[in-house]
Design a protein around this motif. Structure first.
Motif, PDB file in Angstrom:
ATOM      1  N   LEU A  48      13.464  84.835 102.920  1.00 47.91           N
ATOM      2  CA  LEU A  48      12.203  84.143 103.157  1.00 47.91           C
ATOM      3  C   LEU A  48      12.536  82.827 103.840  1.00 47.91           C
ATOM      4  N   ARG A  49      12.131  82.680 105.113  1.00 53.09           N
ATOM      5  CA  ARG A  49      12.552  81.552 105.935  1.00 53.09           C
ATOM      6  C   ARG A  49      11.339  80.838 106.536  1.00 53.09           C
ATOM      7  N   PHE A  50      11.549  79.573 106.904  1.00 50.33           N
ATOM      8  CA  PHE A  50      10.531  78.871 107.675  1.00 50.33           C
ATOM      9  C   PHE A  50      11.200  77.929 108.669  1.00 50.33           C
ATOM     10  N   GLN A  51      10.517  77.727 109.789  1.00 52.17           N
ATOM     11  CA  GLN A  51      11.015  76.839 110.838  1.00 52.17           C
ATOM     12  C   GLN A  51      10.059  75.666 111.017  1.00 52.17           C
ATOM     13  N   SER A  52      10.631  74.474 111.147  1.00 51.74           N
ATOM     14  CA  SER A  52       9.855  73.267 111.409  1.00 51.74           C
ATOM     15  C   SER A  52      10.432  72.574 112.640  1.00 51.74           C
ATOM     16  N   VAL A  53       9.609  71.718 113.252  1.00 49.46           N
ATOM     17  CA  VAL A  53      10.021  71.037 114.481  1.00 49.46           C
ATOM     18  C   VAL A  53       9.863  69.531 114.277  1.00 49.46           C
ATOM     19  N   GLU A  56       9.686  66.715 118.434  1.00 51.30           N
ATOM     20  CA  GLU A  56       9.170  67.600 119.481  1.00 51.30           C
ATOM     21  C   GLU A  56      10.141  68.673 119.968  1.00 51.30           C
ATOM     22  N   VAL A  57      11.434  68.491 119.818  1.00 47.42           N
ATOM     23  CA  VAL A  57      12.384  69.434 120.416  1.00 47.42           C
ATOM     24  C   VAL A  57      13.404  70.002 119.421  1.00 47.42           C
ATOM     25  N   THR A  58      13.546  69.408 118.248  1.00 48.50           N
ATOM     26  CA  THR A  58      14.569  69.860 117.299  1.00 48.50           C
ATOM     27  C   THR A  58      13.955  70.840 116.308  1.00 48.50           C
ATOM     28  N   VAL A  59      14.426  72.088 116.358  1.00 46.49           N
ATOM     29  CA  VAL A  59      13.928  73.137 115.464  1.00 46.49           C
ATOM     30  C   VAL A  59      14.907  73.305 114.311  1.00 46.49           C
ATOM     31  N   GLU A  60      14.385  73.259 113.098  1.00 42.41           N
ATOM     32  CA  GLU A  60      15.218  73.420 111.903  1.00 42.41           C
ATOM     33  C   GLU A  60      14.750  74.636 111.122  1.00 42.41           C
ATOM     34  N   THR A  61      15.702  75.470 110.715  1.00 40.36           N
ATOM     35  CA  THR A  61      15.404  76.666 109.929  1.00 40.36           C
ATOM     36  C   THR A  61      15.847  76.457 108.495  1.00 40.36           C
ATOM     37  N   SER A  62      14.937  76.678 107.568  1.00 36.68           N
ATOM     38  CA  SER A  62      15.222  76.547 106.141  1.00 36.68           C
ATOM     39  C   SER A  62      14.794  77.834 105.444  1.00 36.68           C
ATOM     40  N   THR A  88      17.548  73.571 102.818  1.00 36.74           N
ATOM     41  CA  THR A  88      17.679  73.119 104.209  1.00 36.74           C
ATOM     42  C   THR A  88      19.139  72.980 104.621  1.00 36.74           C
ATOM     43  N   LYS A  89      20.059  73.289 103.699  1.00 34.68           N
ATOM     44  CA  LYS A  89      21.508  73.170 103.879  1.00 34.68           C
ATOM     45  C   LYS A  89      22.015  71.730 103.748  1.00 34.68           C
ATOM     46  N   ILE A  90      21.106  70.776 103.473  1.00 35.52           N
ATOM     47  CA  ILE A  90      21.508  69.387 103.257  1.00 35.52           C
ATOM     48  C   ILE A  90      20.887  68.914 101.945  1.00 35.52           C
ATOM     49  N   ASP A  91      21.727  68.429 101.024  1.00 40.15           N
ATOM     50  CA  ASP A  91      21.277  68.117  99.669  1.00 40.15           C
ATOM     51  C   ASP A  91      20.097  67.152  99.646  1.00 40.15           C
ATOM     52  N   LEU A  92      20.222  65.967 100.229  1.00 40.62           N
ATOM     53  CA  LEU A  92      19.153  64.984 100.143  1.00 40.62           C
ATOM     54  C   LEU A  92      17.911  65.408 100.929  1.00 40.62           C
ATOM     55  N   PRO A 195       3.041  69.026 112.351  1.00 44.28           N
ATOM     56  CA  PRO A 195       2.511  69.321 111.007  1.00 44.28           C
ATOM     57  C   PRO A 195       2.169  70.788 110.755  1.00 44.28           C
ATOM     58  N   SER A 196       3.064  71.664 111.125  1.00 46.15           N
ATOM     59  CA  SER A 196       2.912  73.085 110.809  1.00 46.15           C
ATOM     60  C   SER A 196       4.293  73.717 110.831  1.00 46.15           C
ATOM     61  N   ALA A 197       4.407  74.864 110.196  1.00 49.33           N
ATOM     62  CA  ALA A 197       5.677  75.588 110.169  1.00 49.33           C
ATOM     63  C   ALA A 197       5.396  77.057 110.413  1.00 49.33           C
ATOM     64  N   THR A 198       6.409  77.774 110.910  1.00 48.46           N
ATOM     65  CA  THR A 198       6.297  79.223 111.057  1.00 48.46           C
ATOM     66  C   THR A 198       7.157  79.894 109.994  1.00 48.46           C
ATOM     67  N   VAL A 199       6.571  80.850 109.319  1.00 46.89           N
ATOM     68  CA  VAL A 199       7.221  81.524 108.195  1.00 46.89           C
ATOM     69  C   VAL A 199       7.513  82.965 108.572  1.00 46.89           C
ATOM     70  N   SER A 200       8.684  83.446 108.225  1.00 45.78           N
ATOM     71  CA  SER A 200       9.041  84.856 108.419  1.00 45.78           C
ATOM     72  C   SER A 200       9.759  85.361 107.184  1.00 45.78           C
ATOM     73  N   PHE A 201       9.661  86.651 106.947  1.00 44.17           N
ATOM     74  CA  PHE A 201      10.306  87.224 105.771  1.00 44.17           C
ATOM     75  C   PHE A 201      10.773  88.639 106.053  1.00 44.17           C
ATOM     76  N   ASP A 202      11.774  89.051 105.314  1.00 49.78           N
ATOM     77  CA  ASP A 202      12.247  90.431 105.258  1.00 49.78           C
ATOM     78  C   ASP A 202      12.401  90.768 103.788  1.00 49.78           C
ATOM     79  N   PHE A 203      11.470  91.543 103.260  1.00 47.72           N
ATOM     80  CA  PHE A 203      11.457  91.880 101.840  1.00 47.72           C
ATOM     81  C   PHE A 203      11.843  93.338 101.641  1.00 47.72           C
ATOM     82  N   MET A 204      12.698  93.583 100.668  1.00 43.24           N
ATOM     83  CA  MET A 204      13.064  94.936 100.287  1.00 43.24           C
ATOM     84  C   MET A 204      12.430  95.235  98.927  1.00 43.24           C
TER      85      MET A 204
END
Length: 355
Positions: A48-53, A56-62, A88-92, A195-204
């Motif tokens: 279960l993932r989401f991407q934020s920006v 304006e140009v830096t896309v982060e996947t969490s 997010t792969k970064i503790d703080l 102020p929005s994110a895109t969510v994607s998932f792969d559920f088994m």
């Protein structure tokens, strides 16, 4: 007679072979209860993932690390997501997302519910893969809204099905009263965030066996937060206290030092952080806006700091670990020229003073 018996045996053998090939999944969708005896999400084979920006140009996947789900016999599907498990792969950065954006101390869980139409799945074993329009409801941050998504369903085996996003799902912060959280993240990290994110998932999903234990939803999300185990080092402690100070979630009625009960959720989470930072002395400082006389604001800020320390002491934190100070109106975060800025200036801050 011999030929008749032989033909009968051949017919029975053919029927048994057909049953073995079609299996219970295929047969199930021809019955009145196609989802019986229920299906369970397999987290280890799912994502279960989401991407934020930002800027304006830096896309982060969490992603989220902890979630559970099931499909009941009546076709009701539900996914429960523990927001404290945001990764997010970064503790703080994880801590910022938990305390400033999702406010997991008040809203620890999000959920997605949908009702599956059995007729839509009648030919799944034959076609193997199909895209459907799935209406669903998202409960997030205390708000419930309904949407529709393109979902791809893939038949893998008679007891195994994959369900994934056909196209990413857009979740707008404003739909779930998350814009204040976006602003807090922007201030904390000094970035601009779309102020929005895109969510994607792969559920088994796997079919439950008739004697399987029921699916259990984890009810203690604070225990699944992705962060270092055991005691925290000085840097991690300082970062957490700075982040908690930005939540604006310690509340007092105007002109009062009696803390509102809705502040307790944040302070309960803070008490767990303090326990993991042994030996550190914590400054609890009260701040006010510029309304009213300076001296009155100074006294009020001092009483509010003491009120917070008193509550933390009831949670088992040694009083000797606190230094209570009042800053009055002397250290505003923002100019006291709007109601919103004044609200942000009326705050409690926490910081380490001996490490």
């Amino acid at each position: 007679m011999l030929l008749h018996r032989l033909a009968t045996r051949l017919l029975l053998a053919a029927l048994f072979s057909l049953a073995a090939l079609t299996g219970p999944f295929d047969a199930g969708f021809a019955q009145d209860a196609p989802f019986a005896p229920g299906w369970a999400l397999q987290p280890g084979a799912s994502s279960l993932r989401f991407q934020s920006v930002k800027n304006e140009v830096t896309v982060e996947t969490s992603q989220f690390a902890t979630y559970s789900g099931q499909i009941a016999e009546d076709g009701t599907a539900k996914i429960n997501i523990l927001l404290d498990s945001v990764d997010t792969k970064i503790d703080l950065r994880n801590v910022r997302m938990r305390f400033l954006f999702f406010e997991t101390f008040q809203f620890p869980e999000a959920s997605v519910t949908a009702t599956l139409d059995p007729t839509v799945f009648a030919d799944l074993a034959e076609v193997r893969r199909k895209t459907i329009k799935l209406p669903y409801t998202l409960d997030l941050h205390g708000i419930s809204k309904s949407f529709e998504a393109d979902v791809v369903v893939t038949y893998l085996a008679e007891d195994l099905v994959a369900i994934s996003t056909g196209t990413p799902i857009v979740v707008a912060a404003d739909d779930f009263n998350l814009m204040p959280g976006v602003e807090k993240l922007e201030e904390a990290a000094n970035v601009k965030i779309i102020p929005s994110a895109t969510v994607s998932f792969d559920f088994m999903f796997a079919r439950n066996s008739t004697n399987a234990a029921p699916v259990t939803v984890v009810e203690t999300p604070t225990q699944v937060a992705l962060e270092p185990e055991g005691d925290l080092d000085a840097e991690a402690c300082k970062g957490r206290f700075e982040i908690v100070s930005r939540t604006g979630s310690v509340y007092f009625p105007s002109g009062s030092a009696t803390m509102d009960k809705k502040s307790e959720a944040l302070l309960n989470s803070l008490s767990e952080i303090i326990r993991r930072c042994p030996g550190l002395i914590i400054e609890v400082s009260g701040h006010t806006d510029s309304d009213g006389p300076d001296e009155a604001n100074q006294r009020l800020s001092e009483r509010r700091a003491v009120s917070v320390a008193n509550y933390l002491e009831t949670k088992g934190i040694d009083r000797a670990r606190f230094v209570m100070v009042g800053r009055g109106e002397a250290q505003p975060l923002l100019p006291n020229d709007t109601a919103k800025n004044k609200w942000k200036n009326r705050r409690i801050e926490f910081k380490v003073v001996n490490g």
